[in-house]
Motif scaffolding. Structure first.
Motif, PDB file in Angstrom:
ATOM      1  N   SER A 187      34.365  27.150  38.872  1.00 48.11           N
ATOM      2  CA  SER A 187      33.335  26.142  39.112  1.00 48.11           C
ATOM      3  C   SER A 187      32.459  26.168  38.010  1.00 48.11           C
ATOM      4  CB  SER A 187      32.757  26.453  40.151  1.00 48.11           C
ATOM      5  OG  SER A 187      31.824  27.757  40.265  1.00 48.11           O
ATOM      6  N   LEU A 188      31.719  25.226  37.975  1.00 47.95           N
ATOM      7  CA  LEU A 188      30.623  25.108  36.821  1.00 47.95           C
ATOM      8  C   LEU A 188      29.737  25.891  37.089  1.00 47.95           C
ATOM      9  CD1 LEU A 188      29.758  23.616  34.349  1.00 47.95           C
ATOM     10  CD2 LEU A 188      28.532  21.810  35.899  1.00 47.95           C
ATOM     11  N   ARG A 189      29.312  26.476  37.988  1.00 50.04           N
ATOM     12  CA  ARG A 189      28.338  27.311  38.321  1.00 50.04           C
ATOM     13  C   ARG A 189      28.531  28.897  37.855  1.00 50.04           C
ATOM     14  NH1 ARG A 189      25.763  27.382  44.031  1.00 50.04           N
ATOM     15  NH2 ARG A 189      24.160  25.977  42.971  1.00 50.04           N
ATOM     16  N   GLN A 190      29.924  29.094  37.895  1.00 48.74           N
ATOM     17  CA  GLN A 190      30.323  30.283  37.287  1.00 48.74           C
ATOM     18  C   GLN A 190      30.398  30.432  35.770  1.00 48.74           C
ATOM     19  OE1 GLN A 190      34.048  30.490  39.413  1.00 48.74           O
ATOM     20  NE2 GLN A 190      33.357  32.066  40.542  1.00 48.74           N
ATOM     21  N   THR A 191      30.708  28.978  35.055  1.00 51.97           N
ATOM     22  CA  THR A 191      30.960  29.151  33.830  1.00 51.97           C
ATOM     23  C   THR A 191      29.645  28.807  32.888  1.00 51.97           C
ATOM     24  OG1 THR A 191      31.349  26.839  34.109  1.00 51.97           O
ATOM     25  CG2 THR A 191      33.313  28.394  33.754  1.00 51.97           C
ATOM     26  N   LEU A 192      28.582  28.067  33.707  1.00 49.47           N
ATOM     27  CA  LEU A 192      27.481  27.799  33.046  1.00 49.47           C
ATOM     28  C   LEU A 192      26.739  28.889  32.264  1.00 49.47           C
ATOM     29  CD1 LEU A 192      25.801  25.223  32.410  1.00 49.47           C
ATOM     30  CD2 LEU A 192      24.715  25.523  34.292  1.00 49.47           C
ATOM     31  N   PRO A 193      26.358  30.087  32.786  1.00 47.03           N
ATOM     32  CA  PRO A 193      25.788  31.180  32.231  1.00 47.03           C
ATOM     33  C   PRO A 193      26.575  31.475  30.829  1.00 47.03           C
ATOM     34  CG  PRO A 193      26.069  31.551  34.520  1.00 47.03           C
ATOM     35  CD  PRO A 193      26.675  30.398  34.287  1.00 47.03           C
ATOM     36  N   TRP A 194      28.114  31.638  30.907  1.00 41.97           N
ATOM     37  CA  TRP A 194      28.767  31.787  29.846  1.00 41.97           C
ATOM     38  C   TRP A 194      28.830  30.926  28.715  1.00 41.97           C
ATOM     39  CZ3 TRP A 194      30.499  36.751  29.160  1.00 41.97           C
ATOM     40  CH2 TRP A 194      30.339  37.471  30.281  1.00 41.97           C
ATOM     41  N   LEU A 195      28.704  29.797  28.981  1.00 43.45           N
ATOM     42  CA  LEU A 195      28.446  28.602  27.933  1.00 43.45           C
ATOM     43  C   LEU A 195      27.039  28.574  27.456  1.00 43.45           C
ATOM     44  CD1 LEU A 195      30.148  25.710  29.994  1.00 43.45           C
ATOM     45  CD2 LEU A 195      31.125  26.901  28.030  1.00 43.45           C
TER      46      LEU A 195
END
Length: 73
Positions: free
Chosen positions: A20-28
């Motif tokens: 999900s975007l919620r999981q990848t947003l901090p890494w991005l």
């Protein structure tokens, strides 16, 4: 003579996990910040905008600066 039945091998089912975007947003955000810091040190860490005094950072990123097309002389 009886013939043996030959069955075709079954192919395994591959499931692609969804991220999900919620999981990848901090890494991005993290890698975006690291990229901006790297671009700053390669492209602008000298002269009036220098955060670190001396020419040490300039010498460390000198070849990368020329490779990316930033003028420094």
């Amino acid at each position: 003579m009886a013939s043996a039945a030959v069955t075709a091998p079954t192919t395994p089912v591959v499931e692609i996990p969804t991220i999900s975007l919620r999981q990848t947003l901090p890494w991005l955000a993290f890698f975006g910040l690291v990229a901006l810091i790297a671009i700053y040190f390669v492209g602008a860490e000298q002269g009036a905008t220098s955060l670190i005094s001396g020419a040490g950072v300039h010498e460390w990123v000198h070849d990368g600066r020329h490779l990316l097309g930033f003028p420094c002389h």
